[in-house]
Design an enzyme around this catalytic site. Sequence first.
Site, short mmCIF file in Angstrom:
data_model
loop_
_atom_site.label_atom_id
_atom_site.label_comp_id
_atom_site.label_asym_id
_atom_site.label_seq_id
_atom_site.Cartn_x
_atom_site.Cartn_y
_atom_site.Cartn_z
N THR A 263 0.08 11.36 10.60
CA THR A 263 0.59 12.22 9.54
C THR A 263 1.64 11.48 8.73
O THR A 263 1.64 11.51 7.49
CB THR A 263 1.19 13.52 10.11
OG1 THR A 263 0.15 14.26 10.77
CG2 THR A 263 1.80 14.38 9.02
N HIS A 266 0.01 8.80 6.56
CA HIS A 266 -0.61 9.44 5.39
C HIS A 266 0.45 9.82 4.35
O HIS A 266 0.32 9.49 3.16
CB HIS A 266 -1.35 10.70 5.87
CG HIS A 266 -1.99 11.51 4.80
ND1 HIS A 266 -3.35 11.48 4.55
CD2 HIS A 266 -1.48 12.40 3.91
CE1 HIS A 266 -3.64 12.31 3.56
NE2 HIS A 266 -2.51 12.89 3.15
N GLU A 267 1.53 10.46 4.79
CA GLU A 267 2.55 10.92 3.84
C GLU A 267 3.34 9.76 3.23
O GLU A 267 3.70 9.80 2.05
CB GLU A 267 3.49 11.91 4.52
CG GLU A 267 2.83 13.17 5.06
CD GLU A 267 2.06 13.96 4.00
OE1 GLU A 267 2.29 13.75 2.80
OE2 GLU A 267 1.21 14.79 4.39
N VAL A 289 -8.18 3.87 -7.21
CA VAL A 289 -8.37 2.66 -6.41
C VAL A 289 -9.85 2.29 -6.47
O VAL A 289 -10.71 3.12 -6.15
CB VAL A 289 -7.92 2.86 -4.95
CG1 VAL A 289 -8.16 1.60 -4.14
CG2 VAL A 289 -6.45 3.26 -4.89
N THR A 292 -12.28 2.23 -2.98
CA THR A 292 -12.50 3.42 -2.16
C THR A 292 -13.62 4.24 -2.77
O THR A 292 -13.56 4.58 -3.94
CB THR A 292 -11.22 4.27 -2.06
OG1 THR A 292 -10.77 4.61 -3.37
CG2 THR A 292 -10.12 3.50 -1.33
#
Length: 354
Positions: A263, A266-267, A289, A292
């Site tokens: 988490t 991710h943040e 991006v 991706t």
Amino acid sequence: MKKVILGMAAMAFLFASCEQDPNQTIVEEQQEAQVDMSDFYLYTDSSDEKRSENAPEKCYSMKNLNRLLNEKKGLHKKMYDVEAHTRKILAKKPDGVGNGNGGGGNDGGGGTTDPGDNLGVVNIPVVVHVIYSNSQENISDQQINSQISVLNSDFAASNNDANNVPSEFAGLVADSEISFTLAEVRREANSRTSWGTRDDMKYAYPPVSPANTLNIWVCNIGGGILGYAQFPGGPASTDGVVISPQYFGTTGYVSAPFDKGRTATHEVGHYLNLRHIWGDGRCKQDDFVADTPESDGPNYGCPSYPTVNCRNTDMTMNYMDYTNDACMYMFSEGQKSRMRTLFMDGGARTGFLN
């Protein structure tokens, strides 16, 4: 005398021929400044149709951004400028490394060979604000240290599960050359049991040196929300990341399946200007991006490989998706390039190098 005059004339001609036309310089500067921002967006509907009604809300960052855009005059312009600066830098890289406007596919927007930016490893000091109403929420130093360790391994691509990346994406796994050092832990007892998502915890306990320090508030957010972050360009008074204590680190007061510290990974990705892997839209909404793949929404749990959406294989193992902690284990080279532009001259987070 004639030879002297001819010599002087030749030198004048040589000097004139070497001196650049001022008009040409202006044109070149204008061309350099122009980047395609036609796909830039900030507001999203933040809807999450795939999430079951009782499932935790993995990330509240985009909803928080929507709120700030409504409340903070000038924020849209600041974030537009951050994005324009990022694209100008990436446009100078071979094949537009890491740039958007490529539809998000593996073959869109350029290649992924990064010649380097000469910044070296960028170290980010971290201040952790532990705000607790009970002994469980007053997480241990061991739990905090375990989270810093996860951040360092994930951002360096030295995590043990990186070898689980399928061969299709293995060549894109990136060492971001960003490290984290725990600078301080601040413990704050407070009877409040839920802090919500309007930055109340930040107003109660302001960030420490936000220009050159990552502030993380560990407190019970409530509503089943794991965490949220503020993107570059937002107010300094609320800059940083918020995470509920049971999703912070890998030991102690942690709750599966979000018990491996991802988490925070991710943040912090959001804090360093990464969008969700699906671009918070459908197939044509980009995360800016190039390497991706396009997707039509988040993935949950531990998806099987390949998971195909928008005629592409989803990069479900990317940290910026919504899968379980055990099933995300990479940043891409394009994401690395995007993050590192923040530390370059004129970037939104150059304070970390000063």
